[in-house]
Design an enzyme around this catalytic site. Sequence first.
Site, PDB file in Angstrom:
ATOM      1  N   PHE A  33      -2.639  -8.739  36.560  1.00 14.41           N
ATOM      2  CA  PHE A  33      -3.455  -7.585  36.185  1.00 14.41           C
ATOM      3  C   PHE A  33      -2.643  -6.293  36.266  1.00 14.41           C
ATOM      4  O   PHE A  33      -3.189  -5.214  36.439  1.00 14.41           O
ATOM      5  CB  PHE A  33      -4.699  -7.503  37.086  1.00 14.41           C
ATOM      6  CG  PHE A  33      -4.394  -7.484  38.563  1.00 14.41           C
ATOM      7  CD1 PHE A  33      -4.243  -6.277  39.227  1.00 14.41           C
ATOM      8  CD2 PHE A  33      -4.260  -8.655  39.279  1.00 14.41           C
ATOM      9  CE1 PHE A  33      -3.959  -6.248  40.586  1.00 14.41           C
ATOM     10  CE2 PHE A  33      -3.980  -8.639  40.640  1.00 14.41           C
ATOM     11  CZ  PHE A  33      -3.828  -7.426  41.299  1.00 14.41           C
ATOM     12  N   PHE A  35       0.910  -3.848  34.847  1.00  9.84           N
ATOM     13  CA  PHE A  35       1.993  -3.549  33.919  1.00  9.84           C
ATOM     14  C   PHE A  35       2.982  -2.651  34.654  1.00  9.84           C
ATOM     15  O   PHE A  35       2.590  -1.873  35.521  1.00  9.84           O
ATOM     16  CB  PHE A  35       1.485  -2.809  32.677  1.00  9.84           C
ATOM     17  CG  PHE A  35       0.824  -3.694  31.656  1.00  9.84           C
ATOM     18  CD1 PHE A  35       1.363  -3.824  30.387  1.00  9.84           C
ATOM     19  CD2 PHE A  35      -0.347  -4.378  31.944  1.00  9.84           C
ATOM     20  CE1 PHE A  35       0.755  -4.631  29.430  1.00  9.84           C
ATOM     21  CE2 PHE A  35      -0.966  -5.183  31.006  1.00  9.84           C
ATOM     22  CZ  PHE A  35      -0.410  -5.313  29.738  1.00  9.84           C
ATOM     23  N   LYS A  51       4.308   1.018  38.474  1.00  9.63           N
ATOM     24  CA  LYS A  51       3.484  -0.184  38.421  1.00  9.63           C
ATOM     25  C   LYS A  51       2.020   0.245  38.406  1.00  9.63           C
ATOM     26  O   LYS A  51       1.554   0.939  39.313  1.00  9.63           O
ATOM     27  CB  LYS A  51       3.759  -1.079  39.628  1.00  9.63           C
ATOM     28  CG  LYS A  51       2.957  -2.379  39.608  1.00  9.63           C
ATOM     29  CD  LYS A  51       3.376  -3.302  40.750  1.00  9.63           C
ATOM     30  CE  LYS A  51       2.629  -4.625  40.676  1.00  9.63           C
ATOM     31  NZ  LYS A  51       3.047  -5.568  41.727  1.00  9.63           N
ATOM     32  N   ASP A 159       6.417 -15.506  47.474  1.00 10.25           N
ATOM     33  CA  ASP A 159       6.811 -15.597  46.061  1.00 10.25           C
ATOM     34  C   ASP A 159       8.262 -15.170  45.885  1.00 10.25           C
ATOM     35  O   ASP A 159       8.586 -14.321  45.056  1.00 10.25           O
ATOM     36  CB  ASP A 159       5.880 -14.762  45.184  1.00 10.25           C
ATOM     37  CG  ASP A 159       5.935 -15.189  43.713  1.00 10.25           C
ATOM     38  OD1 ASP A 159       6.344 -16.337  43.439  1.00 10.25           O
ATOM     39  OD2 ASP A 159       5.572 -14.378  42.839  1.00 10.25           O
TER      40      ASP A 159
END
EC number: 2.7.11.1
Length: 369
Positions: A33, A35, A51, A159
């Site tokens: 959600f 960019f 961001k 991550d």
Amino acid sequence: MGSSLSLCYPSDKTFNINGVKYTVNRILGEGGFSFVYLVKDNSNSKKYALKVMICQTQESINTAKREINAFQTFNHENIMKLIDHSISNHSQDTKEYRLLLPYYKDGTLQDLIDNQRTIYGKDTKKPLFKEKKCLQFFLKVCEAIQVFHNHSPPLAHRDIKPGNIVLQNLRRPSNNNNNNNNNNNNNNNNNNNNNNNNNNNNNNNNNNNNNNNNNNNNNNNSEDSDIEAIPILMDFGSVREARIKIENRKDALSLQDEVEQNTTPFYRAPELFDIPSDCQIDERIDVWALGCLLYTMAYNNSPFEVCDNEPNGSVALKVLSGLPKPFPPSQTNYSNQFNQLIIDMVNLDKDERLHLNQVIERINQIIQS
């Protein structure tokens, strides 16, 4: 989908962050959600990465808050800094979080790997780094992750992957003929914190049945295989408490759903693929991901990447089958100590897997040997 499209702002869009105006130059990346845009400060033309997260659910709001909190909590030379941020109402039920970040023109480690594969072919055996430089770079990533693990309570990044490591002060040897046009100026992914690099057209699983890399020519002690850069860790929306007790099926399914949304399969620890109803998860999920990262830095592919034509579930099957051996051939003769470090990090049995402090100790021993 509609909200994501509305977020793709034109190149002359201006953002106001706490009274300072920034104009969009171009989009750097997108994922989930959010960019990420290359913007410039209207007062001095300095470039930044912005961001923008459009949050329509409580879950996405919590993710944005966690990311901001992680930026504000940790101060380390290899962890990205948050310069400024603001929150506004995008619409009646939607909040827009804006995070102003440094702009790293050299792109990400994934850009560097993709560039290497573009120049030399996707099955190239030409490494980015010789062993010592590889370990020195990797050590800095480990030290950044150690800050999370040393927190009270311990936190896991969850991550870790090449796309979440940006490069500062990238230097390519001057005699490398290929260091110009392709030189990571695909920085379109600069601070693309949550871009899903799991599909990074890297889809070649280099687990050939060739002999161990040590039977290769060591002609790559040539200078052109050695680069230097400072790694900067980013993307903290996936950060969670590291130690989680799973006591029932509901807990297991909840965590399963969470990791599927917020982790990259090629770097995901085996205990996160099919979570039992009675187990303990801890920070060694990051050690697994770091082991996969080191393998990727050495051999240009994650050990668990799959081809486009392989069925769904192939990644899980590969991961649960363990590290492919022998290691693929390479133009660098990585030492047995180097490869054994990867093996001990990418251990299917998490209780036998190294802790991060042990990894750092081993790296220093190999560098000094």
